[in-house]
Motif scaffolding. Structure first.
Motif, PDB file in Angstrom:
ATOM      1  N   MET A  95      -4.863  10.761  -5.011  1.00  0.00           N
ATOM      2  CA  MET A  95      -5.923   9.775  -4.769  1.00  0.00           C
ATOM      3  C   MET A  95      -5.472   8.824  -3.653  1.00  0.00           C
ATOM      4  O   MET A  95      -4.418   8.217  -3.748  1.00  0.00           O
ATOM      5  CB  MET A  95      -6.183   8.985  -6.050  1.00  0.00           C
ATOM      6  N   LEU A  96      -6.262   8.730  -2.630  1.00  0.00           N
ATOM      7  CA  LEU A  96      -5.994   7.812  -1.530  1.00  0.00           C
ATOM      8  C   LEU A  96      -6.470   6.418  -1.914  1.00  0.00           C
ATOM      9  O   LEU A  96      -7.567   6.259  -2.454  1.00  0.00           O
ATOM     10  CB  LEU A  96      -6.730   8.304  -0.290  1.00  0.00           C
ATOM     11  N   SER A  97      -5.652   5.404  -1.658  1.00  0.00           N
ATOM     12  CA  SER A  97      -6.007   4.025  -1.977  1.00  0.00           C
ATOM     13  C   SER A  97      -5.994   3.178  -0.714  1.00  0.00           C
ATOM     14  O   SER A  97      -5.401   3.558   0.292  1.00  0.00           O
ATOM     15  CB  SER A  97      -5.002   3.428  -2.974  1.00  0.00           C
ATOM     16  N   TYR A  98      -6.644   2.017  -0.788  1.00  0.00           N
ATOM     17  CA  TYR A  98      -6.421   1.024   0.261  1.00  0.00           C
ATOM     18  C   TYR A  98      -5.855  -0.217  -0.391  1.00  0.00           C
ATOM     19  O   TYR A  98      -6.155  -0.539  -1.538  1.00  0.00           O
ATOM     20  CB  TYR A  98      -7.700   0.734   1.052  1.00  0.00           C
ATOM     21  N   CYS A  99      -4.992  -0.913   0.338  1.00  0.00           N
ATOM     22  CA  CYS A  99      -4.269  -2.048  -0.224  1.00  0.00           C
ATOM     23  C   CYS A  99      -5.097  -3.319  -0.116  1.00  0.00           C
ATOM     24  O   CYS A  99      -5.570  -3.675   0.970  1.00  0.00           O
ATOM     25  CB  CYS A  99      -2.924  -2.224   0.480  1.00  0.00           C
ATOM     26  N   THR A 100      -5.225  -4.022  -1.237  1.00  0.00           N
ATOM     27  CA  THR A 100      -6.069  -5.221  -1.258  1.00  0.00           C
ATOM     28  C   THR A 100      -5.338  -6.466  -0.760  1.00  0.00           C
ATOM     29  O   THR A 100      -5.897  -7.570  -0.846  1.00  0.00           O
ATOM     30  CB  THR A 100      -6.619  -5.485  -2.675  1.00  0.00           C
ATOM     31  N   ASN A 101      -4.111  -6.310  -0.211  1.00  0.00           N
ATOM     32  CA  ASN A 101      -3.477  -7.498   0.376  1.00  0.00           C
ATOM     33  C   ASN A 101      -4.176  -7.936   1.665  1.00  0.00           C
ATOM     34  O   ASN A 101      -3.844  -8.978   2.228  1.00  0.00           O
ATOM     35  CB  ASN A 101      -1.978  -7.289   0.618  1.00  0.00           C
ATOM     36  N   VAL A 102      -5.165  -7.168   2.102  1.00  0.00           N
ATOM     37  CA  VAL A 102      -5.990  -7.582   3.241  1.00  0.00           C
ATOM     38  C   VAL A 102      -6.921  -8.741   2.850  1.00  0.00           C
ATOM     39  O   VAL A 102      -7.429  -9.447   3.721  1.00  0.00           O
ATOM     40  CB  VAL A 102      -6.811  -6.382   3.773  1.00  0.00           C
ATOM     41  N   HIS A 103      -7.099  -8.952   1.543  1.00  0.00           N
ATOM     42  CA  HIS A 103      -8.012  -9.996   1.072  1.00  0.00           C
ATOM     43  C   HIS A 103      -7.230 -11.223   0.601  1.00  0.00           C
ATOM     44  O   HIS A 103      -6.225 -11.093  -0.104  1.00  0.00           O
ATOM     45  CB  HIS A 103      -8.862  -9.478  -0.095  1.00  0.00           C
ATOM     46  N   GLY A 127      -9.774   4.473  -4.839  1.00  0.00           N
ATOM     47  CA  GLY A 127      -8.453   3.987  -5.173  1.00  0.00           C
ATOM     48  C   GLY A 127      -8.197   2.642  -4.516  1.00  0.00           C
ATOM     49  O   GLY A 127      -8.442   2.469  -3.314  1.00  0.00           O
ATOM     50  N   VAL A 128      -7.704   1.686  -5.299  1.00  0.00           N
ATOM     51  CA  VAL A 128      -7.311   0.388  -4.752  1.00  0.00           C
ATOM     52  C   VAL A 128      -5.846   0.143  -5.110  1.00  0.00           C
ATOM     53  O   VAL A 128      -5.449   0.225  -6.265  1.00  0.00           O
ATOM     54  CB  VAL A 128      -8.199  -0.773  -5.275  1.00  0.00           C
ATOM     55  N   GLY A 129      -5.049  -0.121  -4.077  1.00  0.00           N
ATOM     56  CA  GLY A 129      -3.667  -0.529  -4.288  1.00  0.00           C
ATOM     57  C   GLY A 129      -3.668  -2.038  -4.404  1.00  0.00           C
ATOM     58  O   GLY A 129      -3.753  -2.745  -3.404  1.00  0.00           O
ATOM     59  N   LEU A 130      -3.601  -2.537  -5.614  1.00  0.00           N
ATOM     60  CA  LEU A 130      -3.802  -3.964  -5.831  1.00  0.00           C
ATOM     61  C   LEU A 130      -2.593  -4.782  -5.380  1.00  0.00           C
ATOM     62  O   LEU A 130      -1.443  -4.420  -5.659  1.00  0.00           O
ATOM     63  CB  LEU A 130      -4.050  -4.252  -7.308  1.00  0.00           C
ATOM     64  N   TRP A 131      -2.870  -5.875  -4.684  1.00  0.00           N
ATOM     65  CA  TRP A 131      -1.873  -6.919  -4.511  1.00  0.00           C
ATOM     66  C   TRP A 131      -2.267  -8.067  -5.420  1.00  0.00           C
ATOM     67  O   TRP A 131      -3.395  -8.565  -5.355  1.00  0.00           O
ATOM     68  CB  TRP A 131      -1.797  -7.421  -3.065  1.00  0.00           C
ATOM     69  N   ALA A 137      -8.468   8.525   7.292  1.00  0.00           N
ATOM     70  CA  ALA A 137      -7.294   8.908   6.511  1.00  0.00           C
ATOM     71  C   ALA A 137      -7.576  10.106   5.606  1.00  0.00           C
ATOM     72  O   ALA A 137      -6.717  10.961   5.409  1.00  0.00           O
ATOM     73  CB  ALA A 137      -6.811   7.720   5.673  1.00  0.00           C
ATOM     74  N   HIS A 138      -8.777  10.186   5.071  1.00  0.00           N
ATOM     75  CA  HIS A 138      -9.142  11.348   4.248  1.00  0.00           C
ATOM     76  C   HIS A 138      -9.031  12.631   5.069  1.00  0.00           C
ATOM     77  O   HIS A 138      -8.550  13.657   4.597  1.00  0.00           O
ATOM     78  CB  HIS A 138     -10.563  11.200   3.707  1.00  0.00           C
ATOM     79  N   THR A 139      -9.468  12.569   6.319  1.00  0.00           N
ATOM     80  CA  THR A 139      -9.476  13.754   7.166  1.00  0.00           C
ATOM     81  C   THR A 139      -8.089  14.059   7.737  1.00  0.00           C
ATOM     82  O   THR A 139      -7.624  15.208   7.698  1.00  0.00           O
ATOM     83  CB  THR A 139     -10.465  13.560   8.337  1.00  0.00           C
ATOM     84  N   GLU A 140      -7.420  13.047   8.259  1.00  0.00           N
ATOM     85  CA  GLU A 140      -6.181  13.244   9.003  1.00  0.00           C
ATOM     86  C   GLU A 140      -4.926  13.206   8.141  1.00  0.00           C
ATOM     87  O   GLU A 140      -3.882  13.726   8.564  1.00  0.00           O
ATOM     88  CB  GLU A 140      -6.067  12.165  10.091  1.00  0.00           C
ATOM     89  N   VAL A 141      -5.014  12.591   6.981  1.00  0.00           N
ATOM     90  CA  VAL A 141      -3.823  12.389   6.147  1.00  0.00           C
ATOM     91  C   VAL A 141      -3.953  13.069   4.792  1.00  0.00           C
ATOM     92  O   VAL A 141      -3.181  13.959   4.447  1.00  0.00           O
ATOM     93  CB  VAL A 141      -3.519  10.888   5.970  1.00  0.00           C
ATOM     94  N   ALA A 142      -4.947  12.634   4.006  1.00  0.00           N
ATOM     95  CA  ALA A 142      -5.050  13.132   2.634  1.00  0.00           C
ATOM     96  C   ALA A 142      -5.289  14.644   2.597  1.00  0.00           C
ATOM     97  O   ALA A 142      -4.762  15.338   1.714  1.00  0.00           O
ATOM     98  CB  ALA A 142      -6.154  12.395   1.894  1.00  0.00           C
ATOM     99  N   ALA A 143      -6.052  15.154   3.550  1.00  0.00           N
ATOM    100  CA  ALA A 143      -6.338  16.601   3.549  1.00  0.00           C
ATOM    101  C   ALA A 143      -5.065  17.413   3.756  1.00  0.00           C
ATOM    102  O   ALA A 143      -4.968  18.538   3.288  1.00  0.00           O
ATOM    103  CB  ALA A 143      -7.358  16.913   4.641  1.00  0.00           C
TER     104      ALA A 143
END
Length: 364
Positions: free
Chosen positions: A1-9, A38-42, A358-364
Motif C-alpha cells: 500500500m502506497l502512503s503519503y506522509c501527513t507531515n506536510v500538514h 494510505g496515510v503515513g501519519l505524523w 508514484a503509483h505508475t513509476e514506483v509502486a507498480a
C-alpha cells in the motif's frame, strides 16, 4: 500500500489533524478514485501522548480514519513537534536519542500504531531520526542511545501481536548517521533486526551521491532490512557555478527547513555545506550539486535545475531485484508550502498528482 506522509500538514493537535485529513486526505482519495488511501501519519508528541494514554480516544480515532477510507501502516516519528514553525532548521533533530523525551515519544507512537494498524498490513513501521545532529556526539551518547534502542525494541516486541512493529532509522546528511553506510555500521550487531532496520529516504540517498543498489546490498549483507522507503527527490544542478543555476538555486533558499548540500568534486570527493545559502557562499561549484529540498515527484523544477527521481526509481528497482517483500513506501514531500511560488499551489491536487505518478513509476 502506497502512503503519503501527513507531515506536510500543520497539525499540532488532534482536532487540527482530523481537519487536515478532511481538507486534504479525503479529497486526495476521491481525486484518485480509490476506496482506500494510505496515510503515513505524523503525530506531534502531544498528540501521540494523548492517544497512547487514552485507549478510548485511540479507538475513536481509528474509527474516524476508517470512516474516511484512510489506512495506516506507518508513522513518521522523526519531527517531535513544531514542524511548521516559522523556523525549524536544526530543531527538527531535538530531542535526540540520548533524551528521555525521544524514547517516550517513540513508545507512544508504537502504542498508537498498534491501535491503528490496518488489517491488510504485514507489519507496522515507524521512521525515526538518525540519533542526532552530528555535533556534539560522544561515545557516552552512543551508550545512552544504545540503551534507548534496547528499551524501545522491548516495547515493540511486547506490542507485536502476530504482526511486528518495526523502527526504521533514517540516515540524513549532517547527522550522526549521515549516510546509509553510517547507519549500517552503527546498527549492525547493536539492534534486533526483527524490530529495527533502516528507512531509505531517497532524497537523502541522492544527496549523498550513493549508488542505490550498492547501498541496499550493504544493508542486507549486514543482516538488516530496509523497513520503509520514503519516496522523495532532491534538487540536482549539473553546473552550480553558472549564473543562471545560482539564480535558480537562490529561489529555494528559505528560512524554515535545513537544506543540506553536497558537491561531487572532479576528484570524486564529496564536499559538504549545511544549508543552501552556505553552499552558495562557500562551495566551489566545480562539480554537480545535490540539495536536500524535497521536490514534488511528478513535477520537476525548471531547467537548469532537475530532480533526482531516477535515484528513487533505481532504489525501488534494486529492492525488487532482491526478491524480498517490498517495504512500506511513503511519499514524503513536506516542502509544498516553501516551494518558490507556493501560494499558487492547490495542495490536494498536487498530492493526488504526485501519488498518481508514484503509483505508475514506483509502486507498480
Amino acid at each position: 500500500m502506497l502512503s503519503y506522509c501527513t507531515n506536510v500538514h500543520a497539525a499540532d493537535n488532534l482536532d487540527d489533524l482530523v481537519a487536515a485529513l478532511d481538507t486534504y486526505a479525503v479529497p486526495v482519495r476521491e481525486r484518485l478514485g480509490a476506496d482506500l488511501l494510505g496515510v503515513g501519519l505524523w503525530l506531534a508528541s502531544t498528540v501521540a501522548a494523548g492517544l497512547a494514554a487514552d485507549p478510548a480516544a485511540l479507538r475513536r480515532f481509528a474509527a474516524e480514519l476508517k470512516a474516511r477510507g484512510l489506512a495506516v501502516q506507518t508513522l513518521n516519528a522523526f519531527p517531535y513537534g513544531g514542524f511548521h514553525d516559522t523556523v525549524v532548521k536544526h530543531a527538527v533533530y531535538v530531542p535526540t536519542w540520548t533524551d528521555e523525551r525521544r524514547l517516550r515519544y517513540t513508545r507512544d507512537c508504537l502504542t498508537v500504531l498498534a491501535g491503528l494498524l490496518h488489517e491488510d498490513a504485514r507489519y507496522g513501521s515507524i521512521s525515526t531520526l538518525p540519533l542526532a545532529w552530528r555535533e556534539p556526539w560522544t561515545p557516552a551518547d552512543d551508550d545512552r542511545a544504545t540503551a534507548a534502542f534496547t528499551e524501545i525494541t522491548a516495547h515493540a516486541r511486547e506490542l507485536s501481536d502476530g504482526r511486528p512493529l518495526r523502527l526504521a532509522v533514517e540516515p540524513e546528511p549532517g547527522c550522526v548517521l549521515d549516510t546509509v553506510a553510517d547507519a549500517v555500521s552503527w546498527l549492525a550487531g547493536r539492534v534486533d533486526p526483527a524490530h529495527v532496520g533502516l528507512c531509505l529516504d531517497t532524497c537523502h540517498l541522492a544527496v549523498s551521491f550513493a549508488d542505490p543498489a550498492e547501498e541496499i546490498r550493504r544493508v542486507h549483507d549486514a543482516g538488516l532490512d530496509i523497513v520503509k522507503v520514503q519516496a522523495s527527490a532532491a534538487l540536482h544542478v549539473e553546473n552550480p557555478a553558472a549564473r543562471e543555476a545560482r539564480a535558480a538555486l537562490a529561489e529555494f533558499c528559505e528560512p524554515r527547513y535545513l537544506h543540506q548540500v553536497r558537491e561531487l568534486s572532479p576528484s570524486g570527493e564529496v564536499l559538504a555545506a549545511d544549508d543552501l545559502d552556505a553552499a552558495l557562499a562557500d562551495l566551489p561549484g566545480a562539480g554537480p550539486w545535490r540539495v536536500h529540498f524535497h521536490v514534488p515527484l511528478h513535477a520537476g523544477p525548471r531547467s537548469p535545475l532537475a530532480s533526482t527521481t531516477d535515484v528513487l526509481t533505481g532504489a525501488v528497482a534494486a529492492l525488487a531485484d532482491t526478491g524480498r517483500p517490498v517495504p512500506h513506501i511513503e511519499v514524503e514531500t513536506y516542502t509544498w508550502t516553501v516551494l518558490p511560488a507556493s501560494g499558487d499551489i492547490d495542495l490536494a491536487a498536487g498530492i493526488a498528482d504526485e501519488l498518481r505518478w508514484a503509483h505508475t513509476e514506483v509502486a507498480a
